[in-house]
Design an enzyme around this catalytic site. Structure first.
Site: not given
Ligand code: PAF
Length: 281
Positions: A29-31, A33, A35, A59, A145, A147, A183
């Site tokens: 989320g917090y999309l 450019e 994304h 994670q 991405g 990145k 980011s």
């Molecule tokens: O790159 C991310 O935003 C995250 O690591 C992902 C791939 C969505 C997994 O939670």
């Protein structure tokens, strides 16, 4: 666009659309450019588009930014709708992880370097959620991405090694006009740090140019590091050059080299990288 929160709803929609090619964009989320570029590419290449927004607790380490990771589902919904997403999957942690199976996925060697070194368990958590999401969405293609180059290398290797029936599509890093990689964590930078942050990319450019001239990895790393030290208040986590996607020390045979860095600022740890095609040098 339909937004769904439960696995049952998602499974139903995937079942109804199973004859179509499905493009999948997993996100936290917090999309932005960056994304948007993934969504646009997926839209061009598939009949049906599924994106997910899930800040995956698995994670994040105990002292990391899970609680303050930026969230804005209204904005994400708008951006995903505009990009032509068909289904936005927004599960809760309880929906994704209703019970603890005790079974874990361990990345091993590929997670011992770069970001994995200072974020133990991070990539195990990424593969945990990606495995579940791939099983649920059953995508034809999934978009990531460049990145997050180490994440991409690990996912590509995982998918290959374990025969997931999905094609992983690499999408180039999207940058601000001054070169800073887009980011979600850039919002945590102070005004002064934001001005300095562009020097991660500049340092990587300097290192790649140095390597192209001298083929000397140590010299390239030293120049890159010095540039960051001289131009930012950040603390370097790593500045490294490795083969890609195998993430090994540089050898004669490598077709691609990854120049990568991570730098801690006061409230954000930023990463960036440049991939160099060695045959073109
Ligand atoms: O790159 C991310 O935003 C995250 O690591 C992902 C791939 C969505 C997994 O939670």
């Amino acid at each position: 666009m339909q937004t769904v929160q439960t696995i049952n709803e998602l499974k139903h929609i995937i079942g109804v659309n199973k004859e179509k090619t499905i493009g999948f964009i997993p996100t936290m989320g917090y999309l932005h450019e960056g994304h948007q570029a993934l969504l646009n590419k997926a839209r061009e290449e598939n009949d049906f588009i599924v994106a997910s927004v899930f800040v995956n607790p698995a994670q994040f380490g105990p002292n990391e930014d899970l609680d303050r990771y930026p969230r804005n589902i209204e904005h994400d919904t708008k951006l995903a709708t505009e990009a032509g997403v068909d289904v936005l999957f927004v599960p809760t942690p309880e929906e994704m992880y209703p019970f603890e199976s005790g079974i874990t996925i361990q990345v091993g060697e590929l997670s011992t370097k770069l970001c994995g070194e200072s974020r133990p368990g991070h990539f195990d958590g990424v593969l945990k959620v990606i495995t579940k999401l791939f099983h649920l969405v059953q995508p034809t293609k999934a978009y990531f991405g460049q990145k997050d180059a180490q994440q991409l290398a690990i996912i590509e290797t995982f998918v290959n090694a374990y025969n997931f029936p999905v094609q992983i599509v690499r999408v180039p890093t999207v940058r601000e006009t001054d070169g800073l990689a887009k980011s979600s964590r850039n919002v945590f930078l102070s005004e002064q740090e934001r001005a300095q942050a562009v020097h991660l990319f500049k340092a990587l450019q300097l290192a790649t140019e140095t390597w192209k001239k001298s083929k000397n990895v140590d010299e390239a790393i030293a120049k890159g590091k010095a540039h960051i030290v001289e131009n930012t208040s950040g603390k370097i986590d790593y500045f490294a050059v490795l083969t890609y996607p195998t993430l090994q020390p540089v050898s004669e045979q490598a077709d691609q080299l990854l120049f990568a860095t991570a730098v801690f600022f006061e409230k954000a740890r930023l990463i960036d990288n440049i991939l160099v095609e060695t045959k073109e040098v």
